[in-house]
Design an enzyme around this catalytic site. Structure first.
Site, PDB file in Angstrom:
ATOM      1  N   PRO A   1      34.252  41.084  41.301  1.00 32.31           N
ATOM      2  CG  PRO A   1      32.456  42.379  42.044  1.00 32.31           C
ATOM      3  CD  PRO A   1      32.887  41.475  40.918  1.00 32.31           C
ATOM      4  CB  CYS A   2      38.086  40.022  45.688  1.00 32.65           C
ATOM      5  SG  CYS A   2      37.676  41.235  46.958  1.00 32.65           S
ATOM      6  CD  GLN A   3      33.111  41.672  47.450  1.00 35.68           C
ATOM      7  OE1 GLN A   3      33.842  41.685  46.473  1.00 35.68           O
ATOM      8  NE2 GLN A   3      32.316  42.671  47.753  1.00 35.68           N
ATOM      9  CB  ALA A   4      32.875  36.485  42.909  1.00 34.40           C
ATOM     10  CG  PHE A   5      37.380  35.075  43.027  1.00 32.34           C
ATOM     11  CD1 PHE A   5      37.112  34.276  41.942  1.00 32.34           C
ATOM     12  CD2 PHE A   5      37.566  36.432  42.829  1.00 32.34           C
ATOM     13  CE1 PHE A   5      37.041  34.815  40.676  1.00 32.34           C
ATOM     14  CE2 PHE A   5      37.498  36.973  41.566  1.00 32.34           C
ATOM     15  CZ  PHE A   5      37.228  36.154  40.491  1.00 32.34           C
TER      16      PHE A   5
END
Length: 500
Positions: free
Chosen positions: A101-105
Site C-alpha cells: 500500500p502506498c501509505q508505506a512509502f
C-alpha cells in the site's frame, strides 16, 4: 544460501518446472489470475483482509482452507511455507509479485530505504516504512528469480521522492536488475483507463535488461490521465540521472492498433436491471446484498471478443446464472440517473436534481398542495430529490459512464457508494453491479467473490486487472525462459568443449 537457491531454481526450471508465484498484498487475486493465465503456478498469497483472503483461496486453492486464511505481512516466510507445506522458504518461490500500500512509502526517503534494507527492525522507529520493510524481507529470504511491484503513478513523485527509483536502488544492492514504467490498462485490452506504475526486477544471474510488453490496443487518453502522468513524471525531468536511472519509457501506442475495449463491449451482454422497476415491484430492497439469487445469463445475438473471453476464461468459465449481478439501493437517485448525459459529473447532476425539485413543486402547486418555502415539508421534499453534497466541494463525486469508451479508473471506493460509475444505459438508471465492475476490471464470470456486495466492490477496486497482469506475466516468462535456455545451452557447450 540465496546464491545456492538461485542456482537450484534455475536448474529446476531448465528441467521443465513451472514458475511458482508468491503474491504479497494479494487482495482477491488480480495479479495471481493474470500470472496463472500465463502458465505460472500460484503457490501462496499473503493478504490481511478476511474477505479478500477467502476470495483468493476459493479461486486458486479451492477446498484447502489453509490458503483462505488472512495473514499479516509480518508473517515470517518460514512460517508461511511451513503452514502451507511448501518446504524451505528459500526454495519455494520463483517470483514474488504484489504492491505494498502506498501509505508505506510516504516520504520515507532514500537514506531511510537503505536503513530499512540493512536493518529489518527499522520499522520500529518509522512505522511508515514497515510494509515496505516486510516486502523487502520476503525478497531477501525467498531469493526469487524475479520481482514485480505495482502501485499508483504517484510512487514516482511522492512527497518529492521517486520511490520507484529508491526501490530499484535497494533491489540493485541485492543483485537485481530493475526497471519501472507507467502503463495504462486500456492499452492492453482492459475496458478501463487505469494508469499504474509497474516495477520489474530480475536476478542478475539471468537478465541484464528489463523489457515491458508492447501495447495491444489504442486510445487517446483524456486530459486528466495525461495530466496525472505528467505530474508523476515531473521529478524525472530534472537534470539528475540518479532520479531516473531505472526508468523505462512507456511502450509506444500506435493508432494502427485495434481500438480499446469499450464499456458496452465489456458489459453490454449482461442481464438488464431496471432499477426503478425493481424498486417499484419490491424486488430491490434496503439491506446487505448477498450472492444467493441467481439471474440467468443472457444469450445475445452478437457477442464481442471480450465477452467471449470473460465467459470462457480457462479454469473460470461462466455458469448458466449470475449470482453477483447485484446493485446498490439508491431510491432517491434512480430518476436522476435516468436524466444525466454520458460524462455528466456531480455539478451537472446537482443542477438536474434542482430542476426536478422545481418540477415537483410545480406539480404540487397545480393541485394546491405545494408546501411553503423553507417549511419542514418543503425541506423533506427537497431531500427526497436533491443530493445533499456541495457541488463546489465534490465536483468529481459522480460520473455517468460513456458506452463507447473504456470506463474511468475503478477504485476501492466502489465499496462505499458507486457514484463514480453510473451505468451509461439511462433505461437502467443505476450504478454498476458487482459483476459489471468485475467485467470492467477483466475478472472472468467464473471468478467467485467472497462476502457481500460492499466487500466485493472493494476487492475489485483494489485489484490489478487480470488481463493487464497476464500481459506482464507473459513478458516476464519470456525473458526468464530465454535466459534459462541460454544458461542451459552455455553449460552444455562448456561441457562439450571440455571433452567430458
Amino acid at each position: 544460501m540465496n546464491s545456492r537457491a538461485i542456482q537450484q531454481k534455475i536448474a529446476r526450471l531448465g528441467a521443465g518446472g513451472r514458475l511458482r508465484v508468491l503474491d504479497l498484498f494479494s487482495g482477491c487475486g488480480g495479479l495471481s489470475l493474470g500470472f496463472k493465465a500465463a502458465g505460472f503456478e500460484i503457490s501462496a498469497a499473503v493478504e490481511l483482509d478476511p474477505d479478500a483472503a477467502r476470495t483468493h483461496g476459493l479461486n486458486f486453492h479451492p477446498g484447502d482452507e489453509r490458503h483462505a486464511r488472512p495473514r499479516d505481512i509480518k508473517t515470517k516466510p518460514s512460517v508461511l511455507t511451513e503452514e502451507l507445506g511448501l518446504g524451505h522458504h528459500a526454495l519455494a518461490f520463483d517470483i514474488i509479485v504484489g504492491g505494498p500500500p502506498c501509505q508505506a512509502f510516504a516520504r520515507v526517503g532514500r537514506s531511510k530505504l537503505r536503513e530499512i534494507a540493512d536493518h529489518p527492525e527499522a520499522f520500529r522507529h518509522d512505522p511508515r516504512a514497515r510494509l515496505y520493510s516486510e516486502y523487502l524481507q520476503y525478497v531477501e529470504a525467498c531469493a526469487p528469480l524475479a520481482v514485480l511491484m505495482e502501485n499508483v503513478p504517484d510512487m514516482l513523485n511522492h512527497g518529492g521522492h521517486n520511490i520507484a527509483e529508491e526501490v530499484c536502488e535497494v533491489l540493485g544492492s541485492r543483485e537485481y536488475t530493475c526497471g519501472y514504467t507507467l502503463l495504462n490498462a486500456a492499452h492492453y485490452g482492459v475496458p478501463q483507463m487505469r494508469s499504474r506504475m509497474f516495477l520489474i526486477a530480475y536476478h542478475r544471474n539471468l537478465v541484464d535488461q528489463v523489457i515491458f510488453p508492447s501495447a495491444t490496443h489504442w486510445i487517446d487518453l483524456p486530459p486528466g490521465y495525461e495530466g496525472s502522468r505528467a505530474v508523476a513524471l515531473k521529478l524525472l525531468s530534472a537534470n539528475d540521472d540518479a532520479r531516473s536511472a531505472h526508468y523505462c519509457k512507456s511502450p509506444l501506442v500506435s493508432p494502427e492498433l485495434p481500438p480499446a475495449v469499450t464499456a458496452s463491449d465489456a458489459i453490454g451482454d449482461l442481464p438488464k436491471i431496471d432499477a426503478r422497476k425493481a424498486l417499484a415491484d419490491g424486488s430491490l430492497k434496503r439491506g446487505a446484498r448477498r450472492f444467493d439469487e441467481p439471474i440467468p445469463h443472457t444469450a445475445p445475438e452478437k457477442i464481442t471478443e471480450y465477452v467471449r473471453l470473460m465467459r470462457e476464461w480457462s479454469g473460470y468459465p461462466a455458469s448458466a446464472s449470475l449470482t453477483d449481478h447485484v446493485i446498490r439501493y439508491l431510491p432517491r437517485d434512480y430518476p436522476l440517473f435516468a436524466r444525466l448525459e454520458p460524462g455528466d459529473q456531480y455539478p451537472e447532476a446537482y443542477l438536474c436534481a434542482e430542476k426536478m425539485f422545481e418540477e415537483a413543486l410545480a406539480k404540487l402547486q397545480k393541485r394546491g398542495e405545494a408546501p411553503g418555502e423553507n417549511s419542514a415539508a418543503w425541506w423533506e421534499l427537497r431531500a427526497e430529490i436533491v443530493p445533499p453534497y456541495d457541488p463546489g466541494k465534490f465536483p468529481n463525486k459522480w460520473r455517468k459512464m460513456w458506452s463507447d469508451q473504456p470506463a474511468r479508473t475503478l477504485l476501492a471506493h466502489l465499496g462505499k457508494d458507486g457514484y463514480s460509475h453510473i451505468h451509461y444505459d439511462s433505461g437502467q438508471a443505476r450504478t454498476l453491479s458487482v459483476r459489471e465492475a468485475a467485467r470492467l476490471q477483466s475478472f472472468p464470470d467464473g471468478f467467485v467473490f467472497s462476502g457481500t456486495m460492499n466487500p466485493a466492490f472493494r476487492q475489485i477496486g483494489n485489484a490489478v486487472p487480470p488481463l493487464m497482469a497476464k500481459v506482464i506475466a507473459e513478458q516476464i516468462s519470456a525473458q526468464l525462459h530465454a535466459a534459462i535456455s541460454g544458461s542451459v545451452r552455455k553449460k552444455v557447450s562448456v561441457g562439450g568443449g571440455s571433452g567430458r
